[in-house]
Scaffold this motif. Sequence first.
Motif, mmCIF file in Angstrom:
data_model
loop_
_atom_site.group_PDB
_atom_site.id
_atom_site.type_symbol
_atom_site.label_atom_id
_atom_site.label_comp_id
_atom_site.label_asym_id
_atom_site.label_seq_id
_atom_site.Cartn_x
_atom_site.Cartn_y
_atom_site.Cartn_z
ATOM 1 N N GLY A 1 -9.190 15.392 -6.594
ATOM 2 C CA GLY A 1 -9.060 13.963 -6.377
ATOM 3 C C GLY A 1 -9.060 13.238 -7.710
ATOM 4 O O GLY A 1 -9.282 13.837 -8.769
ATOM 5 N N ASP A 2 -8.824 11.952 -7.667
ATOM 6 C CA ASP A 2 -8.764 11.174 -8.900
ATOM 7 C C ASP A 2 -9.276 9.768 -8.630
ATOM 8 O O ASP A 2 -9.089 9.222 -7.526
ATOM 9 N N VAL A 3 -9.936 9.210 -9.639
ATOM 10 C CA VAL A 3 -10.395 7.826 -9.546
ATOM 11 C C VAL A 3 -9.235 6.939 -9.976
ATOM 12 O O VAL A 3 -8.910 6.850 -11.167
ATOM 13 N N ALA A 4 -8.600 6.296 -9.004
ATOM 14 C CA ALA A 4 -7.431 5.473 -9.306
ATOM 15 C C ALA A 4 -7.821 4.139 -9.906
ATOM 16 O O ALA A 4 -7.162 3.630 -10.825
ATOM 17 N N SER A 5 -8.904 3.522 -9.411
ATOM 18 C CA SER A 5 -9.325 2.214 -9.901
ATOM 19 C C SER A 5 -10.753 1.964 -9.444
ATOM 20 O O SER A 5 -11.339 2.797 -8.733
ATOM 21 N N ARG A 6 -11.304 0.814 -9.846
ATOM 22 C CA ARG A 6 -12.681 0.452 -9.496
ATOM 23 C C ARG A 6 -12.658 -0.696 -8.507
ATOM 24 O O ARG A 6 -11.967 -1.701 -8.707
ATOM 25 N N THR B 1 -1.619 6.977 -7.053
ATOM 26 C CA THR B 1 -2.650 6.663 -8.038
ATOM 27 C C THR B 1 -2.209 5.541 -8.964
ATOM 28 O O THR B 1 -2.977 4.614 -9.260
ATOM 29 N N GLN B 2 -0.963 5.598 -9.397
ATOM 30 C CA GLN B 2 -0.449 4.552 -10.292
ATOM 31 C C GLN B 2 -0.365 3.202 -9.598
ATOM 32 O O GLN B 2 -0.701 2.162 -10.178
#
Length: 809
Positions: free
Chosen positions: A799-804, A199-200
Amino acid sequence: MIKTAMSRPVTVFMFVVAVILFGFVSLDRLALNLLPDISYPSLTIQTDYPDAAPEEVESLITRPIEESVGVVPGLTRLSSVSRSGQSEVVLEFAWKTKMDLVVLDVREKLDVVNLPRDVQRPVILRFDPTYDPIMRLQLYGDLSLGRLRYTAEKELKKNVESTEGVAAIKVIGGLEEQIRIEIDEKRLAELQIPITQITQILAQENLNQASGSLYDLDANYLVRMLNQFRSVEEIQQIIIRNQGGRKVTLGDVAKVWRGSKDREVIARLNGKESVEMAIYKEGDANTVTVAQAVLQRLDSLKKANQFPKGVDYQVVFNQAEFIKNAVDDVLSSAIVGGLLAVMVLYVFLRDLRSTLTIGLSIPISIMATFALMYQTGITLNIMSLGGIALGVGMLVDNSIVVLEAVDRHKNAGISLFEAVYRGTKEVGMAVTASTLTTVAVFLPMIFVEGIAGQLFKDQALTITYSLLASLLAALTFLPMVLAVQIRKPAVNPEDAAAIAVAAPEAPSPAPGRFHRAVLWLSRTGRTAGRFLFLDLATVVASDLRRLFRLLGGLLLWPLNPFLDRWERFYNRLNQGYPRLLVWSLDNKGNVIVLVVFLTVTAVALSFRLGAELIPSLTQGEFLFELRLPEGKPLEVTDRLISVIEKKVAAYPDVQTVFSSAGGSNRNQFARESHEENVGRLFVVMKNKRDKETEAAVIKRIRDQLEEYPELSFTFSRPTLFSLKTPVEVEIYTYDLDSLHSTAGLVAARLRRIAGLTDVRTSTELGNPEVHVLFDRERLARLGLEESQIANILRNKIRGDVASRYREED
């Protein structure tokens, strides 16, 4: 004033024409609405906290906001709703509070509130998010659901949302595009790479950033880092580890593809999936004006070939249509009432000229009322038009009294001008006092505060305007019309002989050529003017009078038998009234007992009448809110609703059926409060005015819904007034368990009351939960942190929104 109006008929006539013209112009410019502008002085503070339980939302968001904004001046009531993922704090203020200044004060208070890091910025809504939209559009076509949703959000929403009066547009249904990354957890564990590291890295790699300025000789260059993702393949080639020359890319440990988000709402139109656009208006905007502007914007997009190809829309709900139909019904009732009043006048007067003369006071007074309504900011609604319809019967009262007094003096043998003047002056003070007493009953309603004041103010003012206009017409216009002599007055033969034998004047000197020309032009002008404005006007007026008399006779000829019977009945009634009056005077005790008995009976019966502010409005459109047990997934809800929708669509009296599964029934703008176990079923009737058929269809749908034991439902209509639930019982306690049990007991008691249906409580059980409790001592021995494990667990489950990922614009 009376003699001035009689002696200056042209001035009065032109004034009346001006009033009628101003009335027509004002009528064209008056805004159309169902009810008067009822603006509640309230604000709604909406704050989203993703995936938070109601208890956490209340303690971390709702209470701090309540403590901060609870000191705003003018606040009368503070209420809140804490649900999963969202907090709503409703602030109600005193009437006539300046809401623009209040919004600024509330924003200042919110800026100093400390909220958790994951909480989104609070939003202040000037409109109530629980209100229904003024219009619903269903989009369908040959495109995929993903492309259809993209078209609705990126193209149509931007074009329509800029329309004046539109507050917001909510798009539901379809598929939202998303770049999905499915991690191979086994491969990731073998490489000992934590999921949070991916994610990072994604957030760091997808970056456009300004890096300052670079000076080279005489030039100055801006330095920008352009590293945003441009394709899915580029995302797959991201290096997540480079150890000993061995590169591990994202494609080695995950599957990357262009997909869609997990569905939150599924919209259907007549059994087929579609995308819905719900259009909300601003709090002070006119519903009909906004709806017409939206439809015009859509039509202009189609005519300009800017409407998306392969996409079509259907307006499944439009409040403006019901409002226009309701106002048209009231307006037509007022017109029919005016015609009936004129007919009743003719039945009693049996004189067409007198009837038409008095009947003219109705349109003149109504046109003057429209002009005053426009100047004082009153809209055309069922209350203002109801006031006009209520006053139509009273508009002719003053004119009837004046006409009767004039007729009595005229029968005494005096001249017409003197009879009109004496009769009008004799009753002028009486009709003025009578009108002002009626005005004194209605006018004080404008000083009432609250809902009643805003609701009945328009009616009180329109009745006042129309009565004062009818009084002015009875004291000026009516005497002028009655005093006008259409026939040219006959010349007395003796006067004519006297004129003929009158001594000639002394001859004057012969005028010059120029003077003779001026005299000839003057005589010619006087003769032409006399012919046009006196002789010709008299002939035309006489001919029109004969024509109207002929037409009136032809039109009223079929009514002559009825009128003859009515006259005989009225004569017998008139002859019997003196005997009834004598008996009443001789038997005063019996008359008093009878009056007291009737009064007591009427008062006793009045207690059995129902009381409500606004009656139920049948619109030919209604909806059922459906709810399955907590924890049911969206697919199960959608499958059940689609089955019910197909059954209802097969009804012969139903025109359109559309539904939505998921979302939030209480707040369509709840971005983080999604209930997968709820849905809505909207039904539009073919004949929207047939109340009996609508009631039968509603009962039939209720019976079918009763066949599903796990399903609970409530019936409602589109919200045209703020009182969505006519009966509400509020229960206060500090213990949630006792609140839930007490609410259940109260609801059970209310269900036993006849006439109450769809009783439900706002306290509901939450979704089934899996609780995770950490062993802090063991975490300390292993060198782990709670937040680290919580983040990993959240990424693995949710889940996670890492970026757009940005594409095109």
